[in-house]
Design an enzyme around this catalytic site. Structure first.
Site, PDB file in Angstrom:
ATOM      1  N   CYS A   1      -8.319 -26.690   8.387  1.00  0.00           N
ATOM      2  CA  CYS A   1      -7.154 -25.949   8.868  1.00  0.00           C
ATOM      3  C   CYS A   1      -6.568 -26.635  10.106  1.00  0.00           C
ATOM      4  CB  CYS A   1      -7.534 -24.497   9.181  1.00  0.00           C
ATOM      5  SG  CYS A   1      -8.350 -24.247  10.781  1.00  0.00           S
TER       6      CYS A   1
ATOM      7  N   ASP B   1      -8.067  -7.446  -0.336  1.00  0.00           N
ATOM      8  CA  ASP B   1      -7.320  -7.515   0.919  1.00  0.00           C
ATOM      9  C   ASP B   1      -8.192  -6.933   2.012  1.00  0.00           C
ATOM     10  OD1 ASP B   1      -5.945  -4.759   2.180  1.00  0.00           O
ATOM     11  OD2 ASP B   1      -6.760  -4.556   0.164  1.00  0.00           O
TER      12      ASP B   1
ATOM     13  N   ASP C   1       0.854  -1.176   0.000  1.00  0.00           N
ATOM     14  CA  ASP C   1       0.000   0.000   0.000  1.00  0.00           C
ATOM     15  C   ASP C   1       0.898   1.237   0.000  1.00  0.00           C
ATOM     16  OD1 ASP C   1      -1.995   1.834   0.301  1.00  0.00           O
ATOM     17  OD2 ASP C   1      -2.748   1.075   2.198  1.00  0.00           O
TER      18      ASP C   1
ATOM     19  N   HIS D   1      -7.203 -20.094  11.380  1.00  0.00           N
ATOM     20  CA  HIS D   1      -8.507 -20.545  10.884  1.00  0.00           C
ATOM     21  C   HIS D   1      -9.152 -19.507   9.968  1.00  0.00           C
ATOM     22  CE1 HIS D   1     -12.559 -22.016  10.545  1.00  0.00           C
ATOM     23  NE2 HIS D   1     -12.941 -20.779  10.829  1.00  0.00           N
TER      24      HIS D   1
ATOM     25  N   CYS E   1      -8.764 -26.519  13.250  1.00  0.00           N
ATOM     26  CA  CYS E   1      -9.991 -27.330  13.251  1.00  0.00           C
ATOM     27  C   CYS E   1      -9.737 -28.817  13.068  1.00  0.00           C
ATOM     28  CB  CYS E   1     -10.928 -26.854  12.143  1.00  0.00           C
ATOM     29  SG  CYS E   1     -11.609 -25.212  12.419  1.00  0.00           S
TER      30      CYS E   1
ATOM     31  N   CYS F   1     -14.041 -27.617   8.283  1.00  0.00           N
ATOM     32  CA  CYS F   1     -12.768 -26.979   7.947  1.00  0.00           C
ATOM     33  C   CYS F   1     -11.597 -27.944   8.126  1.00  0.00           C
ATOM     34  CB  CYS F   1     -12.572 -25.749   8.825  1.00  0.00           C
ATOM     35  SG  CYS F   1     -11.050 -24.836   8.486  1.00  0.00           S
TER      36      CYS F   1
END
Length: 392
Positions: free
Chosen positions: A314, A274, A94, A356, A317, A312
């Site tokens: 991840c 983003d 940015d 997560h 999880c 999930c």
């Protein structure tokens, strides 16, 4: 050096959604894509290796904050941000425009640039389009953003009027030309994006867009949304502007947003997103799941053996096996355990919830790409809305 190449692979006949690949100097990015935000040279609480494992293809850094700390002498000694933070994939930075806008009364905007007091040590500083290009050249980011004025939704406690939005938009256009000139002078081998401004006024957005397209940037962003405006205004501008940008160049919607915002943004032709929301909300106990948002701090999770999202895969999880509860796995961490970590202020808690939330966002974008590849984005969009409305 590749700089930038965008290849359009597929489009959805019933919306503006599209599928593509974006080739940059540090790798190829599959679009549509969500880019995790690493303001100070790190995505808070997440190892670079974990980001790669969850499917991050490109991350953000911030010109303003990295200029403040560690400074250009340090960044230059490492040859840029990639080596400094050990991330070998693409990086977008940015320009610093949003950060100096957020300083409020601490900054003064003029044609030259923005004068402000450093929030780190109080030094009097001037950030100009030229300085922003010089900083981003040292950072060696694959995508450099033009220095712009982020048009506020409110000015001094009232809604910004059309004349104020026009002045801001036209200033950003003049700064865009200065950014281009300095970028070329520096012989920066990367890609510079222009930013469409114009507040909540569609005709100003069209004027900004037309002028930027005439400057022929390699890619374009839509800025000045998610700056305090009502959701319906943000959606109105998102529905109006992205698909009007050149079809053969990447389109980036800055600072947006919720999972619903991402899906609707894709439907309007956005390729890149983003937002700090998945990481910031994770640290505050708000969890994004396939079936709605979960408030981890609620007392009802004190004894709950379920993972954050049973579907999930991840690490939080499904654990190291990566098998979700929905597929018969019983790994990962319970809501009760994560609730306990949050109550105790243990750092592992926000680390796991951040993993997560980012995994959820990146997996959502992967599912969108697969749906576009298969020609079923409309079906995906309807099922996504139904699942999220179901509730956890």
């Amino acid at each position: 050096m590749t700089a930038l190449q965008f290849d359009l692979l597929a489009t959805d006949p019933d919306s503006h959604a599209r599928r593509g690949t974006l080739t940059l100097n540090h790798g190829v990015v599959q679009t549509p894509i969500f880019m995790p935000v690493g303001t100070y040279g790190t995505v808070k609480g997440v190892m670079p290796r974990s980001l790669e494992e969850m499917g991050a293809q490109i991350i953000l850094g911030n010109t303003f904050h990295l200029w403040m700390r560690p400074g250009l002498d340090v960044m230059g000694a490492f040859g840029g941000l990639h080596a400094f933070e050990q991330w070998n994939k693409p990086i977008l930075t940015d320009s610093g425009g949003f950060q100096v806008w957020s300083l409020g009364a601490m900054r003064k905007i003029s044609e030259e640039g923005v004068k402000f007091a450093s929030p780190v040590n109080g030094d009097k500083l001037l950030l100009t389009p030229e300085v922003s290009m010089q900083i981003q050249t040292v950072l060696n980011s694959d995508i450099v953003m033009q220095f712009d004025e982020c048009t506020p939704y409110e000015t001094q406690g009232r809604i910004t009027n059309e004349a104020e939005a026009r002045r801001s938009m036209e200033l950003s256009l003049r700064w865009a030309r200065r950014c281009q000139a300095e970028f070329a002078r520096l012989q920066n081998p990367n890609a510079l994006f222009g930013i469409v401004q114009g507040g909540m006024f569609e005709h100003l957005r069209e004027e900004s867009l037309a002028a930027l397209v005439e400057m022929d940037f390699p890619g374009y962003a839509v800025g000045g949304v998610s700056v305090g405006e009502p959701k319906e205004d943000m959606r109105r501008i998102t529905a109006h502007t992205p698909h009007r940008l050149p079809a053969h160049k990447p389109r980036y919607l800055m600072g947006v947003g919720t999972p619903e915002d991402l899906v609707e943004g894709v439907a309007q032709g956005v390729d890149m997103f983003d937002c700090v929301m998945p990481t910031r909300n994770a640290r505050n106990g708000t969890i994004f799941t396939r079936y709605g948002d979960l408030k981890l701090r609620n007392a009802r999770h004190r004894n709950d053996p379920q993972p954050l999202d049973p579907s999930c895969t991840c690490h939080a999880c499904a654990g190291t096996a990566g098998v979700s509860w929905a597929d018969g796995g019983r790994g990962g961490f319970s809501r009760a355990y994560l609730h306990h970590l949050d109550r105790c202020g243990e750092m592992l808690g926000p680390m796991l919830t951040t993993i997560h939330n980012l995994h959820y966002y990146l997996n959502l974008m992967r599912e969108i790409r697969e749906a576009l590849d298969a020609g079923r984005f409309g079906e995906f969009r309807r099922q996504f809305a139904s699942d999220r409305a179901r509730g956890v």
